[in-house]
Scaffold this active site. Sequence first.
Site, PDB file in Angstrom:
ATOM      1  N   ARG A 107      20.864   9.716  -7.495  1.00  0.00           N
ATOM      2  CA  ARG A 107      20.911   8.330  -7.045  1.00  0.00           C
ATOM      3  C   ARG A 107      22.291   7.936  -6.543  1.00  0.00           C
ATOM      4  O   ARG A 107      22.418   7.224  -5.526  1.00  0.00           O
ATOM      5  CB  ARG A 107      20.458   7.396  -8.167  1.00  0.00           C
ATOM      6  CG  ARG A 107      20.443   5.913  -7.822  1.00  0.00           C
ATOM      7  CD  ARG A 107      19.841   5.592  -6.480  1.00  0.00           C
ATOM      8  NE  ARG A 107      18.519   6.177  -6.277  1.00  0.00           N
ATOM      9  CZ  ARG A 107      17.946   6.314  -5.092  1.00  0.00           C
ATOM     10  NH1 ARG A 107      18.581   5.922  -3.984  1.00  0.00           N
ATOM     11  NH2 ARG A 107      16.739   6.852  -4.980  1.00  0.00           N
ATOM     12  N   LYS A 142      35.359  -7.054   6.521  1.00  0.00           N
ATOM     13  CA  LYS A 142      34.160  -7.503   5.805  1.00  0.00           C
ATOM     14  C   LYS A 142      33.413  -6.289   5.249  1.00  0.00           C
ATOM     15  O   LYS A 142      32.306  -5.952   5.657  1.00  0.00           O
ATOM     16  CB  LYS A 142      33.268  -8.326   6.723  1.00  0.00           C
ATOM     17  CG  LYS A 142      33.946  -9.627   7.172  1.00  0.00           C
ATOM     18  CD  LYS A 142      33.093 -10.379   8.175  1.00  0.00           C
ATOM     19  CE  LYS A 142      33.814 -11.641   8.651  1.00  0.00           C
ATOM     20  NZ  LYS A 142      33.040 -12.367   9.685  1.00  0.00           N
ATOM     21  N   GLU A 204      44.659 -15.307  16.467  1.00  0.00           N
ATOM     22  CA  GLU A 204      43.339 -15.820  16.839  1.00  0.00           C
ATOM     23  C   GLU A 204      43.503 -17.160  17.554  1.00  0.00           C
ATOM     24  O   GLU A 204      44.244 -18.030  17.096  1.00  0.00           O
ATOM     25  CB  GLU A 204      42.501 -15.993  15.576  1.00  0.00           C
ATOM     26  CG  GLU A 204      41.153 -16.647  15.788  1.00  0.00           C
ATOM     27  CD  GLU A 204      40.469 -16.942  14.459  1.00  0.00           C
ATOM     28  OE1 GLU A 204      39.927 -15.996  13.859  1.00  0.00           O
ATOM     29  OE2 GLU A 204      40.514 -18.112  14.016  1.00  0.00           O
TER      30      GLU A 204
END
Length: 288
Positions: A107, A142, A204
């Site tokens: 697993r 992320k 940004e």
Amino acid sequence: MTPKPLVEPLPDLLVAPVIRAALAEDLGRAGDVTAQACVPGDAKLTADFAARRGGVVAGLSVIRLALAELDAGVTVEALAADGQAVPAGTTLARVSGNARAILTAERTALNLLGRLCGIATLTQDFVDAVAGTDARITDTRKTTPGLRALEKYAVRCGGGVNHRFGLDDAILIKDNHVAACGSVGEAVRRAKAFAGHLMKVEVEVDSLVQLQEALAHDPDVIMLDNFTLEDMAEAVRTVAGRVILEASGGVTLDTVRAIATTGVDVISVGALTHSAKVLDIGLDAVGT
């Protein structure tokens, strides 16, 4: 002969701690009581890790490392290579040895392998979608906590490139940094004064006005956050190759091609790591 990886594999030193933590979590306080109850300690098993659906391979070393933690005598024969696109039904690796060790590691190996192959597969889909343009597909931060090195490796296996790995390897000024500094220009000025000669500065911006302000302070990269296609194209014309332009914000497979054709250099896609579907991989005993 073991197929040669199409992407330089991660050092075992980076992968092994993840494997150990995952195994320890699964083994709990008493170990694999099912294997202990049902499988004799000296039983042998041969089994195949097989792809149930087509995709891009990434992270085959997790099989070897998971098994090595439980029994160094288990053999692992890789039958595919990281970075390789495989059809459904492909056997990725064959393992032979102590049955308890193989069943206990199953697993952990499948969880990590499926996750990494899923990321590589989704990345390849995005890379294919922008084929013929000059845009490159990159990831973001992320990522799953504790798995960043592995997940970013999977992005490379899928043909993408990596953004920064953490907060310490590049300066990336976001909207909240700008708010704290008072303006885009002031934030870039401070960053340029702080950065060493090898550290890049990216900022940004969320409008063409902010783009002009940023350009006046010579950042290395400008991120166009949630720009319309028209404004992206205008930004490309305005910049005219002076700095790298990165498009970001809600990029999907449906929109990425149009974004690439505006002429931006890089398209960052958080979904590569936060929304990739696990590739279905199973472990099948051979000869049973």
